[in-house]
Design a protein around this motif. Structure first.
Motif, PDB file in Angstrom:
ATOM      1  N   UNK A 126      39.719  60.921  33.532  1.00 60.86           N
ATOM      2  CA  UNK A 126      39.134  62.229  33.830  1.00 60.86           C
ATOM      3  C   UNK A 126      37.734  62.082  34.417  1.00 60.86           C
ATOM      4  N   UNK A 127      37.375  63.020  35.275  1.00 57.20           N
ATOM      5  CA  UNK A 127      36.036  63.019  35.861  1.00 57.20           C
ATOM      6  C   UNK A 127      35.068  63.767  34.957  1.00 57.20           C
ATOM      7  N   UNK A 128      33.837  63.327  34.969  1.00 51.90           N
ATOM      8  CA  UNK A 128      32.794  63.943  34.135  1.00 51.90           C
ATOM      9  C   UNK A 128      32.094  65.038  34.939  1.00 51.90           C
ATOM     10  N   UNK A 129      32.795  66.159  35.100  1.00 56.39           N
ATOM     11  CA  UNK A 129      32.209  67.287  35.828  1.00 56.39           C
ATOM     12  C   UNK A 129      31.042  67.882  35.050  1.00 56.39           C
ATOM     13  N   UNK A 130      30.007  68.271  35.766  1.00 54.56           N
ATOM     14  CA  UNK A 130      28.823  68.857  35.123  1.00 54.56           C
ATOM     15  C   UNK A 130      28.977  70.365  34.990  1.00 54.56           C
ATOM     16  N   UNK A 142      33.735  64.800  27.968  1.00 57.54           N
ATOM     17  CA  UNK A 142      32.336  64.373  27.877  1.00 57.54           C
ATOM     18  C   UNK A 142      32.128  62.906  28.176  1.00 57.54           C
ATOM     19  N   UNK A 143      31.513  62.191  27.218  1.00 60.59           N
ATOM     20  CA  UNK A 143      31.158  60.795  27.467  1.00 60.59           C
ATOM     21  C   UNK A 143      32.342  59.844  27.373  1.00 60.59           C
ATOM     22  N   UNK A 144      33.541  60.384  27.163  1.00 60.35           N
ATOM     23  CA  UNK A 144      34.751  59.546  27.258  1.00 60.35           C
ATOM     24  C   UNK A 144      35.047  59.196  28.716  1.00 60.35           C
ATOM     25  N   UNK A 145      34.510  59.976  29.653  1.00 58.73           N
ATOM     26  CA  UNK A 145      34.727  59.738  31.085  1.00 58.73           C
ATOM     27  C   UNK A 145      33.716  58.718  31.601  1.00 58.73           C
ATOM     28  N   UNK A 146      34.162  57.928  32.571  1.00 59.70           N
ATOM     29  CA  UNK A 146      33.273  56.942  33.170  1.00 59.70           C
ATOM     30  C   UNK A 146      32.178  57.579  34.022  1.00 59.70           C
ATOM     31  N   UNK A 147      32.571  58.597  34.831  1.00 62.50           N
ATOM     32  CA  UNK A 147      31.657  59.044  35.892  1.00 62.50           C
ATOM     33  C   UNK A 147      32.211  60.317  36.511  1.00 62.50           C
ATOM     34  N   UNK A 148      31.401  60.964  37.350  1.00 65.11           N
ATOM     35  CA  UNK A 148      31.850  62.147  38.090  1.00 65.11           C
ATOM     36  C   UNK A 148      32.529  61.787  39.403  1.00 65.11           C
ATOM     37  N   UNK A 151      35.903  57.531  42.726  1.00 59.63           N
ATOM     38  CA  UNK A 151      35.945  56.129  43.166  1.00 59.63           C
ATOM     39  C   UNK A 151      35.392  55.204  42.086  1.00 59.63           C
ATOM     40  N   UNK A 152      34.309  55.631  41.446  1.00 56.55           N
ATOM     41  CA  UNK A 152      33.720  54.840  40.359  1.00 56.55           C
ATOM     42  C   UNK A 152      34.682  54.785  39.177  1.00 56.55           C
ATOM     43  N   UNK A 153      35.251  55.932  38.839  1.00 58.43           N
ATOM     44  CA  UNK A 153      36.233  55.989  37.747  1.00 58.43           C
ATOM     45  C   UNK A 153      37.375  55.005  38.010  1.00 58.43           C
ATOM     46  N   UNK A 154      37.877  54.992  39.226  1.00 50.21           N
ATOM     47  CA  UNK A 154      39.000  54.121  39.574  1.00 50.21           C
ATOM     48  C   UNK A 154      38.647  52.659  39.398  1.00 50.21           C
ATOM     49  N   UNK A 179      41.465  66.455  33.131  1.00 51.25           N
ATOM     50  CA  UNK A 179      41.070  67.399  32.083  1.00 51.25           C
ATOM     51  C   UNK A 179      39.571  67.707  32.146  1.00 51.25           C
ATOM     52  N   UNK A 180      38.834  66.987  32.981  1.00 52.37           N
ATOM     53  CA  UNK A 180      37.382  67.108  32.974  1.00 52.37           C
ATOM     54  C   UNK A 180      36.836  68.379  33.587  1.00 52.37           C
TER      55      UNK A 180
END
Length: 358
Positions: A126-130, A142-148, A151-154, A179-180
């Motif tokens: 999931x993406x860490x949407x703000x 929340x902080x379970x996601x790597x990044x917004x 590409x970084x998440x992948x 889900x983010x």
């Protein structure tokens, strides 16, 4: 091969006669561990050995990601960082972040395998949407996601998966298609994400496309995307078959999120029973159905669901799938006997991985 789609839980720290009866049922293909099933490493290893003596093919699973989602935290288990820490490291040193992510996967997988656990439902894609205040839009992610950035998440998720693979463990990306982007918690309500398919594929679902040929398993979200389908993704043939399998090329196992969650008990305005939820998920394209925390008390919900699925098979309402059976078996570790804990503590690769954690 027997299609055994149910993943269930047990109430305690050792198997009871009821647990044995349920886990031995041919429609049960896995079990999931929780913190209540944990006293320490010796007890956990004895419990998983009990299960494997009963059913060598049973998939023993756990939600063990790092950060706040880590079921075992004492008796030597490493306290792994939340995945956001890897995303923050990426912003400073992308190459070191990938190495650290691989180390996280290796430590996570090797410690669990040393205690007889087969699979952790990780990593989170999931993406860490703000949100409007700059925090995470989704508190449950929340902080379970790597990044917004997808590409970084992948890249970080692929590195974690590589570490898990080195430890002899498969992986499960979650929560497809994402889900983010919703604030609601699917444990307690049914979230809705009103974005169009094009936007979802461009952002949240992008990691699944980039990793479509390498992911071992995927867990769909209990989220409704009404501009794509009126059903939550885990009950949607459009999401699971037309998009995930055909468009994104995913060939691994699809495992539902917990079907006891509130968001999984409502399909197109109808409140459904656990058995109906399992049947709807399997009909949509899931290979396995996860039913958590229903063994507590007398476990009647578990028994009713097993019986309900058996009746559905006999009546022709549901038919087992050889492909689903093969996907489940592919998630089992290639070598059932893992490295013992004391040997792991002296292993050079494990010690190196510990030193690389952020």
């Amino acid at each position: 091969m027997q299609h055994a789609p149910l993943i269930i839980d047990i109430a305690g720290t050792a198997l009871t006669s009821d647990d044995r009866r349920r886990l031995a049922h041919p429609l049960v293909g896995g079990m999931i561990l929780f913190a209540r099933n944990w006293v320490g490493r010796t007890q956990l290893t004895a419990l998983t050995a009990q299960i494997k003596r009963l059913r060598p093919d049973l998939l023993i699973c756990v939600d063990h990601e790092g950060g706040r989602v880590q079921r075992f935290r004492t008796d030597g288990f490493t306290h792994l960082p939340p995945m956001r820490a890897l995303g923050q490291l990426w912003m400073r040193d992308a190459m070191r972040a990938q190495d650290a992510a691989s180390a996280c996967g290796y430590v996570l997988g090797s410690e669990l395998r040393a205690c007889g656990v087969d699979l952790s439902f990780a990593p989170v894609l999931d993406l860490d949407w703000a949100d409007a205040q700059g925090g995470s839009r989704s508190s449950v992610i929340g902080d379970r996601a790597f990044h917004a950035d997808a590409r970084v998440v992948t890249m970080l998720a692929k590195s974690v998966a590589h570490g898990l693979l080195r430890a002899g463990m498969a992986h499960c990306g979650k929560h497809f298609p994402g889900h983010g982007g919703v604030a609601a918690d699917s444990h307690t309500e049914l979230p809705r994400d009103t974005r169009a398919l094009k936007a979802l594929l461009k952002d949240d679902a992008a990691p699944y496309g980039w990793l479509g040929s390498t992911l071992a398993a995927v867990m769909p979200a209990h989220v409704v995307y009404p501009r794509v389908d009126a059903r939550p993704a885990g009950f949607s043939a459009r999401w699971l078959q037309a998009i995930l399998r055909q468009r994104l090329g995913f060939g691994g196992a699809i495992i539902t999120d917990d079907l006891s969650m509130k968001a999984a008990r409502h399909i197109e305005g109808r409140t459904v029973s656990p058995t109906d939820a399992v049947l709807a998920a399997l009909a949509a394209g899931c290979d396995m159905a996860l039913l958590c925390n229903q063994s507590l008390g007398n476990g009647q919900v578990v028994d009713d669901t097993i019986d309900g699925l058996a009746r559905a098979q006999l009546s022709g309402q549901w038919q087992p799938s050889e492909a689903s059976a093969a996907r489940r078996l592919a998630l089992l570790p290639p070598i059932q006997q893992a490295q013992p804990w004391d040997d792991l503590m002296r292993d050079a690769a494990y010690l190196r991985a510990l030193a690389l954690l952020p």
